[in-house]
Design a protein around this motif. Sequence first.
Motif, PDB file in Angstrom:
ATOM      1  N   LEU A  14      14.998 -10.091   1.981  1.00  0.00           N
ATOM      2  CA  LEU A  14      16.518 -10.560   1.738  1.00  0.00           C
ATOM      3  C   LEU A  14      17.236  -9.174   0.794  1.00  0.00           C
ATOM      4  O   LEU A  14      16.541  -8.750   0.109  1.00  0.00           O
ATOM      5  N   PRO A  15      18.561  -9.121   1.140  1.00  0.00           N
ATOM      6  CA  PRO A  15      19.181  -8.069   0.285  1.00  0.00           C
ATOM      7  C   PRO A  15      18.903  -8.001  -1.028  1.00  0.00           C
ATOM      8  O   PRO A  15      18.917  -6.920  -1.846  1.00  0.00           O
ATOM      9  N   ASP A  16      19.286  -9.349  -1.678  1.00  0.00           N
ATOM     10  CA  ASP A  16      19.241  -9.532  -3.204  1.00  0.00           C
ATOM     11  C   ASP A  16      17.772  -9.182  -3.337  1.00  0.00           C
ATOM     12  O   ASP A  16      17.875  -8.796  -4.616  1.00  0.00           O
ATOM     13  N   GLY A  17      16.671  -9.298  -2.998  1.00  0.00           N
ATOM     14  CA  GLY A  17      15.292  -9.212  -3.621  1.00  0.00           C
ATOM     15  C   GLY A  17      14.582  -7.912  -2.967  1.00  0.00           C
ATOM     16  O   GLY A  17      13.611  -7.402  -3.335  1.00  0.00           O
ATOM     17  N   ALA A  18      15.197  -7.290  -1.946  1.00  0.00           N
ATOM     18  CA  ALA A  18      14.685  -6.009  -1.428  1.00  0.00           C
ATOM     19  C   ALA A  18      14.214  -5.175  -2.505  1.00  0.00           C
ATOM     20  O   ALA A  18      13.024  -4.588  -2.438  1.00  0.00           O
ATOM     21  N   GLY A  19      14.826  -4.875  -3.464  1.00  0.00           N
ATOM     22  CA  GLY A  19      14.562  -3.706  -4.627  1.00  0.00           C
ATOM     23  C   GLY A  19      13.221  -4.027  -5.190  1.00  0.00           C
ATOM     24  O   GLY A  19      12.649  -3.062  -5.782  1.00  0.00           O
ATOM     25  N   LYS A  20      13.023  -5.360  -5.513  1.00  0.00           N
ATOM     26  CA  LYS A  20      11.978  -5.845  -6.225  1.00  0.00           C
ATOM     27  C   LYS A  20      10.577  -5.409  -5.436  1.00  0.00           C
ATOM     28  O   LYS A  20       9.283  -5.287  -6.121  1.00  0.00           O
ATOM     29  N   ASP A  21      10.468  -5.441  -4.226  1.00  0.00           N
ATOM     30  CA  ASP A  21       9.360  -5.074  -3.399  1.00  0.00           C
ATOM     31  C   ASP A  21       8.950  -3.323  -3.392  1.00  0.00           C
ATOM     32  O   ASP A  21       7.831  -3.305  -3.029  1.00  0.00           O
ATOM     33  N   LEU A  22       9.975  -2.866  -3.787  1.00  0.00           N
ATOM     34  CA  LEU A  22       9.524  -1.335  -3.630  1.00  0.00           C
ATOM     35  C   LEU A  22       8.484  -0.796  -4.565  1.00  0.00           C
ATOM     36  O   LEU A  22       7.545  -0.193  -4.270  1.00  0.00           O
ATOM     37  N   PRO A  23       8.593  -1.240  -6.077  1.00  0.00           N
ATOM     38  CA  PRO A  23       7.488  -0.713  -6.570  1.00  0.00           C
ATOM     39  C   PRO A  23       6.188  -1.006  -6.274  1.00  0.00           C
ATOM     40  O   PRO A  23       5.181  -0.292  -6.223  1.00  0.00           O
ATOM     41  N   PRO A  24       5.969  -2.476  -6.125  1.00  0.00           N
ATOM     42  CA  PRO A  24       4.591  -2.700  -5.593  1.00  0.00           C
ATOM     43  C   PRO A  24       4.048  -2.078  -4.275  1.00  0.00           C
ATOM     44  O   PRO A  24       3.073  -1.600  -3.877  1.00  0.00           O
ATOM     45  N   ALA A  25       5.403  -1.895  -3.425  1.00  0.00           N
ATOM     46  CA  ALA A  25       4.962  -1.217  -2.022  1.00  0.00           C
ATOM     47  C   ALA A  25       4.460   0.253  -2.134  1.00  0.00           C
ATOM     48  O   ALA A  25       3.643   0.635  -1.607  1.00  0.00           O
ATOM     49  N   GLU A  26       5.147   0.986  -3.139  1.00  0.00           N
ATOM     50  CA  GLU A  26       4.659   2.211  -3.473  1.00  0.00           C
ATOM     51  C   GLU A  26       3.289   2.340  -3.975  1.00  0.00           C
ATOM     52  O   GLU A  26       2.599   3.343  -3.712  1.00  0.00           O
ATOM     53  N   GLU A  27       3.027   1.402  -4.894  1.00  0.00           N
ATOM     54  CA  GLU A  27       1.702   1.476  -5.460  1.00  0.00           C
ATOM     55  C   GLU A  27       0.706   1.128  -4.238  1.00  0.00           C
ATOM     56  O   GLU A  27      -0.141   1.886  -4.359  1.00  0.00           O
ATOM     57  N   LEU A  28       0.743   0.219  -3.551  1.00  0.00           N
ATOM     58  CA  LEU A  28      -0.007   0.111  -2.432  1.00  0.00           C
ATOM     59  C   LEU A  28      -0.211   1.366  -1.319  1.00  0.00           C
ATOM     60  O   LEU A  28      -1.347   1.550  -1.069  1.00  0.00           O
ATOM     61  N   VAL A  29       0.991   2.077  -1.170  1.00  0.00           N
ATOM     62  CA  VAL A  29       0.897   3.332  -0.462  1.00  0.00           C
ATOM     63  C   VAL A  29      -0.050   4.270  -1.293  1.00  0.00           C
ATOM     64  O   VAL A  29      -1.065   4.895  -0.687  1.00  0.00           O
ATOM     65  N   ALA A  30       0.060   4.402  -2.651  1.00  0.00           N
ATOM     66  CA  ALA A  30      -0.640   5.288  -3.416  1.00  0.00           C
ATOM     67  C   ALA A  30      -2.174   4.688  -3.230  1.00  0.00           C
ATOM     68  O   ALA A  30      -3.125   5.691  -2.963  1.00  0.00           O
ATOM     69  N   CYS A  31      -2.533   3.578  -3.248  1.00  0.00           N
ATOM     70  CA  CYS A  31      -3.778   3.041  -2.997  1.00  0.00           C
ATOM     71  C   CYS A  31      -4.293   3.426  -1.838  1.00  0.00           C
ATOM     72  O   CYS A  31      -5.588   3.613  -1.735  1.00  0.00           O
ATOM     73  N   PHE A  32      -3.758   3.314  -0.657  1.00  0.00           N
ATOM     74  CA  PHE A  32      -4.145   3.724   0.737  1.00  0.00           C
ATOM     75  C   PHE A  32      -4.398   5.181   1.003  1.00  0.00           C
ATOM     76  O   PHE A  32      -4.887   5.570   1.708  1.00  0.00           O
ATOM     77  N   ARG A  33      -3.720   5.929  -0.003  1.00  0.00           N
ATOM     78  CA  ARG A  33      -3.484   7.473   0.122  1.00  0.00           C
ATOM     79  C   ARG A  33      -4.983   8.137   0.323  1.00  0.00           C
ATOM     80  O   ARG A  33      -5.344   8.647   1.549  1.00  0.00           O
ATOM     81  N   SER A  34      -5.853   7.756  -0.413  1.00  0.00           N
ATOM     82  CA  SER A  34      -7.359   8.643  -0.340  1.00  0.00           C
ATOM     83  C   SER A  34      -7.984   8.087   1.134  1.00  0.00           C
ATOM     84  O   SER A  34      -8.603   8.869   1.552  1.00  0.00           O
ATOM     85  N   SER A  35      -7.962   6.815   1.382  1.00  0.00           N
ATOM     86  CA  SER A  35      -8.477   6.194   2.578  1.00  0.00           C
ATOM     87  C   SER A  35      -7.915   6.770   3.668  1.00  0.00           C
ATOM     88  O   SER A  35      -8.701   7.101   4.570  1.00  0.00           O
ATOM     89  N   LEU A  36      -6.526   7.061   3.487  1.00  0.00           N
ATOM     90  CA  LEU A  36      -5.784   7.771   4.675  1.00  0.00           C
ATOM     91  C   LEU A  36      -6.304   9.275   5.061  1.00  0.00           C
ATOM     92  O   LEU A  36      -6.539   9.503   6.247  1.00  0.00           O
ATOM     93  N   ASP A  37      -6.221   9.843   3.906  1.00  0.00           N
ATOM     94  CA  ASP A  37      -6.899  11.173   4.003  1.00  0.00           C
ATOM     95  C   ASP A  37      -8.401  11.174   4.575  1.00  0.00           C
ATOM     96  O   ASP A  37      -8.796  11.927   5.505  1.00  0.00           O
ATOM     97  N   HIS A  38      -9.221  10.313   4.156  1.00  0.00           N
ATOM     98  CA  HIS A  38     -10.490  10.193   4.713  1.00  0.00           C
ATOM     99  C   HIS A  38     -10.602   9.671   6.188  1.00  0.00           C
ATOM    100  O   HIS A  38     -11.237  10.543   6.927  1.00  0.00           O
ATOM    101  N   LEU A  39      -9.807   9.021   6.567  1.00  0.00           N
ATOM    102  CA  LEU A  39      -9.606   8.793   8.160  1.00  0.00           C
ATOM    103  C   LEU A  39      -9.146   9.930   8.976  1.00  0.00           C
ATOM    104  O   LEU A  39      -9.928  10.238   9.949  1.00  0.00           O
ATOM    105  N   ALA A  40      -8.417  10.640   8.305  1.00  0.00           N
ATOM    106  CA  ALA A  40      -7.573  11.807   9.054  1.00  0.00           C
ATOM    107  C   ALA A  40      -8.760  12.783   9.154  1.00  0.00           C
ATOM    108  O   ALA A  40      -8.645  13.641  10.192  1.00  0.00           O
ATOM    109  N   SER A  41      -9.833  12.784   8.171  1.00  0.00           N
ATOM    110  CA  SER A  41     -10.662  13.763   8.410  1.00  0.00           C
ATOM    111  C   SER A  41     -11.896  13.393   9.092  1.00  0.00           C
ATOM    112  O   SER A  41     -12.834  14.262   9.162  1.00  0.00           O
ATOM    113  N   SER A  42     -12.035  12.097   9.662  1.00  0.00           N
ATOM    114  CA  SER A  42     -13.309  11.663  10.225  1.00  0.00           C
ATOM    115  C   SER A  42     -13.416  11.820  11.633  1.00  0.00           C
ATOM    116  O   SER A  42     -12.251  12.462  12.054  1.00  0.00           O
ATOM    117  N   PRO A  43     -14.403  11.750  12.221  1.00  0.00           N
ATOM    118  CA  PRO A  43     -14.622  12.186  13.544  1.00  0.00           C
ATOM    119  C   PRO A  43     -14.063  11.054  14.648  1.00  0.00           C
ATOM    120  O   PRO A  43     -14.290  10.987  15.889  1.00  0.00           O
TER     121      PRO A  43
END
Length: 121
Positions: A14-43
């Motif tokens: 919802l427009p009123d609540g969209a901003g509150k999702d951004l910090p945890p969403a950014e943290e999730l992306v950071a948590c996924f980053r090393s796994s994504l890098d590992h996948l990208a370098s995998s066969p």
Amino acid sequence: MHPPTAAIWTTGALPDGAGKDLPPAEELVACFRSSLDHLASSPLAPKTIRRHVDNLGLLGGEIIRDLNYDTSQRKVAVHKHLRDAIEADGGPLTYNGSEDAQSSLDSTCRKLHRFLSQPQR
């Protein structure tokens, strides 16, 4: 490969609540980053990697949905929510997914669980 971004989990809010999702969403992306890098370098085939990337996006969306359902959980560190959401045998149940989609998500969650359980992660 286009990794999940925080915006994919906040645009449906919802427009009123969209901003509150951004910090945890950014943290999730950071948590996924090393796994994504590992996948990208995998066969793995590009199609398989894309499926895992898409499933990480789904996993992140499920975690954000849970945070919106129980706002008291926003006080808990995002990496703890991630660890709680994935297990050695799969991930969370999706709300609108088919059996095949759930099986695919579980496969990605098992892979992510193994990756995060390794030392130095």
